[in-house]
Design an enzyme around this catalytic site. Sequence first.
Site, PDB file in Angstrom:
ATOM      1  N   GLY A 137       0.815  -1.225   0.000  1.00  0.00           N
ATOM      2  CA  GLY A 137       0.000   0.000   0.000  1.00  0.00           C
ATOM      3  C   GLY A 137       0.840   1.262   0.000  1.00  0.00           C
ATOM      4  CB  SER A 138       2.591   2.976  -1.465  1.00  0.00           C
ATOM      5  OG  SER A 138       2.370   2.003  -2.447  1.00  0.00           O
ATOM      6  NE  ARG A 139       0.391  10.715  -3.025  1.00  0.00           N
ATOM      7  CZ  ARG A 139       0.745  11.613  -2.115  1.00  0.00           C
ATOM      8  NH1 ARG A 139       0.199  11.636  -0.926  1.00  0.00           N
ATOM      9  NH2 ARG A 139       1.663  12.516  -2.391  1.00  0.00           N
TER      10      ARG A 139
END
Length: 168
Positions: A137-139
Site C-alpha cells: 500500500g502506498s501512492r
Amino acid sequence: MPATALAAGMLWFFRDPEREIAQGQVISPADGVVQSIMPWKDGRTRVAIFMSPLNVHVNRAPLAGTVTSVEHIPGGFVPAFNKESENNERVVWHFDTELGDIEMIQIAGAVARRIVPYIPQGTKVEQGDRIGLIRFGSRVDLYLPEGVEVAVEVGQKTVAGVTRIDRD
C-alpha cells in the site's frame, strides 16, 4: 494450516498479472484510486493514485522513453493518503519521452516500508513495462506536462498499464 494461509496470502499480495497495455499517450502507472488532481505553479498537473494493500503493487512505465534518473529519498512512513506523506520515503523517477520530461514518484505508506525499483537510470522502456514495486500500500504521483488534459477523475479506479490518464 496457518503457514499455508500465510503463504497463499503473500502469493496473492505480490501478484503481477499480465496486462493488455492500453493505447494513448499516458497510461496509469499504478492500480488504485485517483486521490487528487492538482495543477502546479510550473504548469504541470499532479495525478495522485492511492494504492491500498488489496491492489497489485507492481508499477508500470506511463510512457515509452528513457529513464533519466531514479533517486531514492529516505523519509517517514505516514499513511500515503495523508497530506503529511509528502515527507515519506520515496523513489523519484524521470523519463525522457515524446512529451518531454515526465516525473513519477513512488511514495511509501504506513505499511509499505520498501520501494523496489526494477530498472536503473539509462534504461529504455516501452509504455506499460514493469519498472518497480511498492510493498503493502502506498501512492504514486504522476506529473503531466503543461497542455496534457487529464482524462481521469478523483475517486476513479485505475489499473496499471490499462487506464488512460490523458485525453486526446
